[in-house]
Scaffold this motif. Structure first.
Motif: not given
Length: 190
Positions: A51-63
């Motif tokens: 997972l990239s940083r963006d792909a991981l961030a997409a799993e959260a409501d807020h990063t």
């Protein structure tokens, strides 16, 4: 009533799948998530999960960026149900144990403790040395929960994913998240 908000921290220790599992399960339960990933956590999520940083961030409501110590989760006035660090490196454990809020992840953990909210640290390292054990004791004495993600083989899991999922459910239940449903031990049946 405390909002169904969960802060999730991901560090560079092995076990990024636990953080990802928490984010996904929290979303399925309708829990608002706030994610902080350390630079080593990003590297590890890429290595272990692809997972990239963006792909991981997409799993959260807020990063939130680790350097953004002015983020909402850095303040006790921002109500959350709990914070989980999954996985939690020994470096992060030491910082929390000694009140060193030098980045957003450790600051949010400090805030969680000072507000007497649930802090769950899924520590990842073996064997433990004396410094690790003392830091775990210190966090426990402050009200945190040290939760090494050890498998529950008595539940007869059929895959690695089943082991991860069960640990995630237990951590969510410990965090006070409504709807978390770990398997209950039913006792031995002859």
């Amino acid at each position: 009533m405390t909002p169904q908000r969960l802060v999730v921290g991901i560090t560079g220790a092995t076990g990024a799948a636990y953080g990802l599992g928490l984010l996904r399960r929290a979303r399925a339960l309708g829990v608002e998530t706030h994610l902080v990933v350390t630079p080593a956590g990003v590297l590890n999520a890429h290595h272990e999960l692809g997972l990239s940083r963006d792909a991981l961030a997409a799993e959260a409501d807020h990063t939130h960026a680790p350097g953004d110590v002015g983020a909402c989760i850095a303040s006790g006035s921002f109500a959350t149900a709990a914070m989980v660090v999954a996985p939690c490196s020994m470096k992060t454990l030491a910082a929390v144990a000694h009140g060193m809020g030098d980045n957003l992840l450790t600051r949010a953990a400090d805030v969680t403790l000072k507000e007497r909210r649930r802090l769950v640290l899924m520590v990842r390292e073996t064997p433990f040395n004396l410094a690790h054990l003392r830091n775990m004791t210190a966090v426990t004495e402050m009200g945190g929960i040290v939760f090494p993600p050890l498998p529950a083989f008595y539940l007869k899991p059929t895959s690695i994913q089943a082991l991860i999922d069960e640990s995630v459910e237990r951590v969510l239940q410990l965090s006070g998240i409504q709807g978390a449903s770990p398997q209950a031990w039913g006792g031995l049946r002859n």
